[in-house]
Each structure stands twice: as C-alpha cells, then as structure tokens.
Design an enzyme around this catalytic site. Structure first.
Site, mmCIF file in Angstrom:
data_model
loop_
_atom_site.group_PDB
_atom_site.id
_atom_site.type_symbol
_atom_site.label_atom_id
_atom_site.label_comp_id
_atom_site.label_asym_id
_atom_site.label_seq_id
_atom_site.Cartn_x
_atom_site.Cartn_y
_atom_site.Cartn_z
ATOM 1 N N GLY A 271 0.851 -1.196 0.000
ATOM 2 C CA GLY A 271 0.000 0.000 0.000
ATOM 3 C C GLY A 271 0.883 1.241 0.000
ATOM 4 N N PHE A 272 0.330 2.357 0.463
ATOM 5 C CA PHE A 272 1.072 3.628 0.434
ATOM 6 C C PHE A 272 2.348 3.558 1.271
ATOM 7 C CE2 PHE A 272 -3.215 5.067 -0.663
ATOM 8 C CZ PHE A 272 -2.935 5.850 -1.763
ATOM 9 N N GLU B 198 -18.709 10.787 0.629
ATOM 10 C CA GLU B 198 -18.379 10.755 -0.802
ATOM 11 C C GLU B 198 -19.246 9.734 -1.546
ATOM 12 O OE1 GLU B 198 -13.794 12.399 -0.591
ATOM 13 O OE2 GLU B 198 -14.065 10.240 -0.778
ATOM 14 N N ASP C 67 -1.440 2.864 8.308
ATOM 15 C CA ASP C 67 -2.659 2.676 9.103
ATOM 16 C C ASP C 67 -2.499 1.644 10.208
ATOM 17 O OD1 ASP C 67 -3.941 4.484 7.532
ATOM 18 O OD2 ASP C 67 -5.384 3.089 6.661
ATOM 19 N N ALA D 202 -3.608 8.728 3.685
ATOM 20 C CA ALA D 202 -2.564 8.321 2.751
ATOM 21 C C ALA D 202 -1.258 9.091 2.959
ATOM 22 C CB ALA D 202 -3.070 8.499 1.324
HETATM 23 C C1 LIG Z 1 -12.511 3.999 0.780
HETATM 24 C C2 LIG Z 1 -11.319 4.743 1.330
HETATM 25 C C3 LIG Z 1 -11.151 6.100 1.006
HETATM 26 C C4 LIG Z 1 -10.062 6.795 1.486
HETATM 27 N N1 LIG Z 1 -9.912 8.111 1.137
HETATM 28 C C5 LIG Z 1 -8.817 8.779 1.535
HETATM 29 C C6 LIG Z 1 -8.584 10.124 1.104
HETATM 30 O O1 LIG Z 1 -9.390 10.706 0.390
HETATM 31 N N2 LIG Z 1 -7.438 10.730 1.507
HETATM 32 C C7 LIG Z 1 -6.522 10.097 2.308
HETATM 33 O O2 LIG Z 1 -5.482 10.686 2.630
HETATM 34 N N3 LIG Z 1 -6.713 8.845 2.744
HETATM 35 C C8 LIG Z 1 -7.832 8.173 2.375
HETATM 36 N N4 LIG Z 1 -8.034 6.874 2.792
HETATM 37 C C9 LIG Z 1 -7.084 6.286 3.747
HETATM 38 C C10 LIG Z 1 -5.851 5.789 3.033
HETATM 39 O O3 LIG Z 1 -6.197 5.065 1.891
HETATM 40 C C11 LIG Z 1 -5.053 4.934 4.019
HETATM 41 O O4 LIG Z 1 -4.683 5.758 5.100
HETATM 42 C C12 LIG Z 1 -3.811 4.341 3.355
HETATM 43 O O5 LIG Z 1 -4.185 3.463 2.325
HETATM 44 C C13 LIG Z 1 -2.960 3.592 4.380
HETATM 45 O O6 LIG Z 1 -1.861 3.051 3.722
HETATM 46 P P1 LIG Z 1 -1.172 1.708 4.251
HETATM 47 O O7 LIG Z 1 0.011 1.488 3.380
HETATM 48 O O8 LIG Z 1 -0.994 1.795 5.707
HETATM 49 O O9 LIG Z 1 -2.267 0.570 4.015
HETATM 50 P P2 LIG Z 1 -2.960 0.083 2.666
HETATM 51 O O10 LIG Z 1 -2.867 1.120 1.621
HETATM 52 O O11 LIG Z 1 -4.312 -0.381 3.078
HETATM 53 O O12 LIG Z 1 -2.081 -1.156 2.205
HETATM 54 C C14 LIG Z 1 -2.002 -2.338 2.955
HETATM 55 C C15 LIG Z 1 -1.473 -3.446 2.062
HETATM 56 O O13 LIG Z 1 -1.167 -4.566 2.881
HETATM 57 C C16 LIG Z 1 -1.594 -5.750 2.233
HETATM 58 N N5 LIG Z 1 -1.869 -6.768 3.247
HETATM 59 C C17 LIG Z 1 -2.759 -6.712 4.253
HETATM 60 N N6 LIG Z 1 -2.715 -7.841 4.985
HETATM 61 C C18 LIG Z 1 -1.791 -8.646 4.414
HETATM 62 C C19 LIG Z 1 -1.293 -9.961 4.710
HETATM 63 N N7 LIG Z 1 -1.779 -10.680 5.720
HETATM 64 N N8 LIG Z 1 -0.326 -10.495 3.925
HETATM 65 C C20 LIG Z 1 0.151 -9.786 2.865
HETATM 66 N N9 LIG Z 1 -0.282 -8.534 2.544
HETATM 67 C C21 LIG Z 1 -1.231 -7.974 3.307
HETATM 68 C C22 LIG Z 1 -2.858 -5.314 1.493
HETATM 69 O O14 LIG Z 1 -3.152 -6.192 0.417
HETATM 70 C C23 LIG Z 1 -2.486 -3.913 1.029
HETATM 71 O O15 LIG Z 1 -1.918 -3.882 -0.250
HETATM 72 C C24 LIG Z 1 -9.123 6.146 2.322
HETATM 73 C C25 LIG Z 1 -9.297 4.786 2.653
HETATM 74 C C26 LIG Z 1 -10.376 4.086 2.150
HETATM 75 C C27 LIG Z 1 -10.550 2.626 2.486
#
Ligand SMILES: Cc1cc2nc3c(=O)[nH]c(=O)nc-3n(C[C@H](O)[C@H](O)[C@H](O)COP(=O)(O)OP(=O)(O)OC[C@H]3O[C@@H](n4cnc5c(N)ncnc54)[C@H](O)[C@@H]3O)c2cc1C
Length: 445
Positions: free
Chosen positions: A32-33, A194, A323, A338
C-alpha cells in the site's frame, strides 16, 4: 528478547531462503502507500528488499468510492505492484500472505498461493498491512453490509447498487420496489459522505430515462452516524457546508443515530426499521490481524503503538508504518490517511538506510499535515489545510487535479482524466456492467 510465534511453523520441505552474502535483508509486508514508500526510500541502499503482498496490485483507495458507483473501472485506480517497482533492481515482489512472525529467530512464515508455506529470514521487517472494516463486535453485519477497502468490495457494492434498480424495475410489489430503491450508508466520515453524494448523482443524472416503470431519482439515500455531526475530522463549519450540500443532492443525513441491527431486510436504527436492499458499511476500521503476530501492545483498533522511529519496543529492527501503526504528535493522534502512511513509510526506509550504513537514526518522525479534502458530488469539495478552509467549485477542481496527480502510474492518470472529462460533460458513467459469477468480499481478512 521476547519470542512471539502466533502460529507454529510446519515441518514442510520448503527451504529457508538464504540472503546474498554481505547484504542485509529487508522484508516489507504490504504494497500500500506505506510499504511502497518504504521500498522506494531504500532504492539507493545496498540491501535486498522483498516486498510481500497477498494482492498483486496497489490500490489508490481515495478513489475506491468511484469504482463502487460506476464512475471508474477497477484498473483505473490500481496498478500491479510488480510493474510499479520494475525499475528498482534491489527489490523483488512476492505474492503471499503472512502466517506467522518469529521475532527471536527473525523469520516470517508466508503462504504462497499454489506453493504453500515458506520461511523468510530478515534483518529488518516493515509491517505496513493497513486496516480492514470493523463492525464494532457485530461481525454478523458484514454479510449484509459490505465495507469498502478492496477492488472486490467496490465491485460488490457496484453490483448491489445497479442490481437494486433492475429488481425494482422488474417487481410489481410496491413495498419491495421501495426497499430496492433505498440505500443506507452507516458512517458519515469522508468515505460515507463521498459515497452517498456519488449515489445521489448516479440516481438523479446517470440513470435518468433508463427505466420505464421506476424513476431512479425517487430513490431514498440515508446516511446514518452515531456521532453528533458528519465528517468529525474536519472543522465544524466545513462539515455543515458538506451536510447542506448532501441535503441539496437529496441525501437524508441523520446523526446521533446508533445502528442496532443489519439484516437481509435493511437496518434497525434508534429503534426504527429502515427497509433497504442496499446497506453499506462506512463506519469503522481496525488494523490488519498481522499486527497481532508481533505480540506488541496495540490500541483498541488493533494498531501497534510505535516509538519515535516507528519501531516496536520488543524489536528495534521491526517497524510498523501507515494505518497499522498508532502514534501521537503534539497530543493528537497521527491520522490514518494516505499522506501520513507515505511519510511514515519513507521515514522507515531512511532509518533502515542509515542503520545499514552505520549512521545514527537522525530526527524522530514528525507528520506534516498538508491538508485534508473530501468531495461531495460534482462541483463541490471541502479543504482544510492549517488555518485555510475552503469549499465549493474551485476547491473541487483542486481536489480533482491533486487526485489525478497522485495516481500511481501515468496510464492511470490519463485514463481517469478521460473518464472524468466524459462523465463531467455527459453525466454518464462508463462502468455500469453487473459482472456475473461469485463474489467474495475481501474485507473479512
Ligand atoms: C474507501 C477509502 C477512502 C479513502 N480516502 C482517503 C482520502 O481521500 N485521503 C486520504 O489521505 N486517505 C484516504 N483513505 C485512507 C488511506 O487510503 C489509508 O490511510 C492508506 O491506504 C494507508 O496506507 P497503508 O500502506 O498503511 O495501508 P494500505 O494502503 O491499506 O495497504 C495495505 C497493504 O497490505 C496488504 N496486506 C494486508 N494484509 C496482508 C497480509 N496478511 N499479507 C500480505 N499482505 C497484506 C494489502 O493487500 C495492502 O496492499 C481512504 C481509505 C479508504 C478505504
């Protein structure tokens, strides 16, 4: 050092992968991000990076609601992780799901589809597995009210919404028709707002004149929240403007309302039943269960408490970012958005690079809030950045430009711009197909 092994490793024949001589091995879980940002920050460091995700793609989650409401197709907001990272020579991608983490032996066990269990050694481990929908102890609601977290979820929701109109058109039962044309969203944060606004525009513009027996514009869209107001992470004045806009679009906004039950007939909220064929869950989130495998202290939402360098107290070579982590700054929690995930991922990458080079860690992590935005249908968005607050048409254009620029690849940017341009001029949405076949929500990880 504590040994935490959540699942015992089976005595399989899969060999342990051996690191290349002299190179430190960095395992990043989650594309993810945060995970991608951590990997990119290590681009010029002499390490061997393995980026693990159970999906083969990175999703731009802020636009997921547009896939759920047929504006965009799934491939327009996602990109294969392999393709995104193809040029980074010190990185390889592994499609696998985490099964267990042993902090003492520095081994992660993963399950690779079609191959089985493998054990991977690491010198540094980054957990960036994000969040999943939380039903506040009512997991039985999940069957009837999908959350929005993955492309699968978005397609499930899209099929639910579009199918409701088909069923409303084909039934002769007035009560059932009204039920099919009622959409309830539970949770009035940015995603709920949204999504509700986008459904309102779908029914009043896109679906106009498409049916003979029903008028989609007469649909009921209800946005419920247990809190005192919508968009609690925004200033009250902006939330009020967004609420007014929703009302203008025909969305019924009800705050201070607790949802007691969700079933196949709709919801019961504050003692009243609202018959609805489509109930969407945009209320709560909890951390991915992978965090529990670390055995470190977590908050109520399952996020790991991390130190100033995003590492956990049990193992300074293990980091949690995005997150899945929780930390406070100036007395406030760093938000689960994000930009926070990107900044944390990048920071962790730099800390690892420094440690590999024998340098000290530098300054602790500090989140820089560049502003929050939410869009409420066509031509209206709200923005809060420091003391700046704006809303309306110009803000909406800023929102659109920033989101196009933030998409993962050039081809996503080009395709989303084209779709938006067409949709803006014609009111049409190009992704209105209800695909056949079984669907499973990936929300329930
Ligand atoms: C519908 C929605 C709208 C949003 N809108 C906004 C917005 O407008 N602006 C903003 O700033 N933020 C927004 N967010 C929040 C933002 O998307 C998150 O804060 C961000 O994606 C967090 O990034 P991350 O890398 O922590 O997790 P994520 O981007 O969720 O990535 C986690 C990754 O881990 C992988 N993973 C999980 N468990 C496992 C496992 N057991 N084994 C292997 N891989 C695994 C997943 O497949 C995924 O690819 C939104 C979120 C959602 C759901």
């Amino acid at each position: 050092m504590t040994t935490i092994l959540t699942k015992s490793f089976p005595q399989d024949k899969q060999p342990l992968t051996k690191p290349a001589p002299g190179k430190k091995r960095v395992l990043i879980v989650g594309g993810g991000f945060a995970g991608i940002a951590a990997a990119r920050a290590l681009k010029r460091t002499d390490v061997e990076i393995r980026l693990i995700d159970r999906r083969n793609h990175h999703i731009f989650q802020p636009l997921l609601y547009q896939v759920a409401t047929a504006v965009l197709a799934p491939s327009e907001i996602a990109a294969p992780i392999r393709q995104l990272e193809a040029k980074q020579k010190n990185l390889s991608v592994l499609l696998a799901e985490i099964r267990g983490i042993n902090l003492a032996t520095r081994i992660v066990e993963v399950a690779c589809p079609g191959i089985g269990s493998r054990k991977l050694e690491y010198d540094f481990l980054v957990i960036a597995t994000g969040m999943r929908p939380s039903y506040f102890g009512h997991d039985e609601f999940a069957r009837f009210a999908p959350g929005l977290k993955s492309l699968n979820d978005a397609e499930t929701i899209r099929a639910k919404i579009l199918s409701a109109f088909e069923l409303a058109e084909s039934t002769d039962d007035e009560k059932e028709r009204a039920r099919q044309m009622t959409f309830v969203l539970v949770g009035a944060g940015p995603t709920g707002v949204e999504l509700a606004a986008s459904i309102a525009q779908l029914v009043s513009v896109t679906l106009r004149n498409n049916f003979r027996k029903i008028d989609p514009a007469k649909s009921r869209i209800v946005l419920l929240d247990g809190g005192t107001r919508i968009l609690p992470t925004f200033a009250e004045s902006l939330a009020r403007k967004a609420a007014n806009r929703l009302t203008k679009l025909g969305v019924e906004v009800s705050t201070g309302v607790k949802v007691e039950k969700v079933d196949d007939q709709g919801v019961i909220a504050a003692g009243n039943r609202i018959p609805a064929a489509t109930v969407l869950w945009t209320a709560g989130v909890s951390a991915s269960p992978v965090v529990k495998m670390l055995g470190t202290q977590t908050d109520r939402a399952g996020r790991a408490f991390v130190g100033a360098f995003m590492d956990i107290p049990e193992a300074p070579n293990v980091f949690v970012a995005g997150d899945a982590a929780t930390m406070t700054q100036d007395g406030h929690p760093v938000p689960g958005v994000a930009q926070a995930a990107i900044q944390q991922g990048r920071f962790v990458g730099h800390v690892i690079a420094n440690r590999v080079r024998g340098r000290n860690d530098g300054r602790p992590f500090r989140y820089r809030n560049k502003g929050n935005m939410a869009v409420v249908g066509k031509n209206f968005a709200i923005l809060e950045a420091g003391y700046l607050r704006s809303s309306g048409f110009v803000t909406w254009w800023v929102w659109a430009a920033l989101h196009v620029l933030a998409l993962p690849q050039l081809q996503n940017r080009f395709r989303v711009q084209t779709q938006w341009f067409w949709s803006y001029l014609s009111g049409q949405r190009s992704s209105r197909l209800i695909s056949e076949g079984p669907r499973s929500s990936s929300s329930q990880q």
